[in-house]
Design a protein around this motif. Structure first.
Motif, short mmCIF file in Angstrom:
data_model
loop_
_atom_site.label_atom_id
_atom_site.label_comp_id
_atom_site.label_asym_id
_atom_site.label_seq_id
_atom_site.Cartn_x
_atom_site.Cartn_y
_atom_site.Cartn_z
N UNK A 78 0.86 -1.18 0.00
CA UNK A 78 0.00 0.00 0.00
C UNK A 78 0.90 1.23 0.00
N UNK A 79 0.58 2.19 -0.83
CA UNK A 79 1.27 3.47 -0.81
C UNK A 79 0.26 4.54 -0.44
N UNK A 80 0.71 5.50 0.34
CA UNK A 80 -0.15 6.61 0.75
C UNK A 80 0.73 7.83 0.98
N UNK A 81 0.10 8.95 1.16
CA UNK A 81 0.86 10.17 1.45
C UNK A 81 0.05 11.05 2.39
N UNK A 87 4.92 20.99 6.11
CA UNK A 87 4.11 21.35 4.96
C UNK A 87 4.44 20.57 3.70
N UNK A 88 5.46 19.73 3.74
CA UNK A 88 5.84 18.94 2.57
C UNK A 88 5.07 17.62 2.57
N UNK A 89 4.83 17.12 1.38
CA UNK A 89 4.13 15.85 1.22
C UNK A 89 5.09 14.70 1.57
N UNK A 90 4.63 13.79 2.42
CA UNK A 90 5.41 12.62 2.84
C UNK A 90 4.77 11.38 2.23
N UNK A 91 5.57 10.56 1.55
CA UNK A 91 5.08 9.33 0.93
C UNK A 91 5.47 8.13 1.79
N UNK A 92 4.56 7.20 1.94
CA UNK A 92 4.78 6.00 2.74
C UNK A 92 4.44 4.78 1.90
N UNK A 93 5.33 3.79 1.90
CA UNK A 93 5.06 2.50 1.27
C UNK A 93 5.17 1.45 2.37
N UNK A 94 4.14 0.62 2.51
CA UNK A 94 4.12 -0.37 3.57
C UNK A 94 3.37 -1.61 3.10
#
Length: 144
Positions: A78-81, A87-94
């Motif tokens: 799953x990827x999400x942000x 204020x910056x967009x953080x991306x997460x892959x789990x």
């Protein structure tokens, strides 16, 4: 389309069990998975993969796995942000696990148990090493 992941590795720390506002359990843990090759220095490297599991299996993971436990994970990526504090967009892959298999018998202070419980199905299996010391792990075996 297909999104399927199967991993075998060791937990880098004890699982973190939390509950949603609706009372649904969710456990998060990091799995260290050794790579199939060594680096230029001859050392084996590992990937550290964030995993999450929900509901009753989450409680089982939190109750029966700990740092260094060998586990098999079957699930999906799953990827999400989200927007970070800066204020910056953080991306997460789990990995969202559908099942987690406990690949070692639970040990007490006196060595291996005579029986192992498969907590995903509730069935009991005899220990395949009843007369021998179970080949456990030492701190030198862990990639962290």
């Amino acid at each position: 389309m297909m999104n399927r992941v199967v991993l075998v590795g060791r937990l880098t720390k004890d699982p973190d069990l939390r509950y949603t506002p609706n009372g649904v359990p969710v456990a998060s843990f990091t799995l260290a998975v050794n790579r199939n090759f060594t680096n230029q220095q001859g050392d084996r490297e590992a990937d550290f993969i964030q995993c999450q599991i929900w509901r009753k299996p989450a409680e089982n993971v939190a109750n029966f796995l700990k740092k260094g436990s060998l586990a098999g994970v079957d699930g999906r990526i799953r990827t999400r942000h989200y927007e970070g504090q800066d204020g910056k967009r953080v991306y997460v892959t789990e990995i969202v696990a559908e099942s987690v298999q406990f690949l070692e018998p639970k040990r007490d202070g006196n060595g291996p148990r005579s029986e192992e419980t498969n907590y995903n199905s509730g069935t009991r299996n005899e220990n395949p090493f009843p007369d021998n010391d179970y080949p456990g792990i030492s701190d030198d075996d862990l990639p962290f």
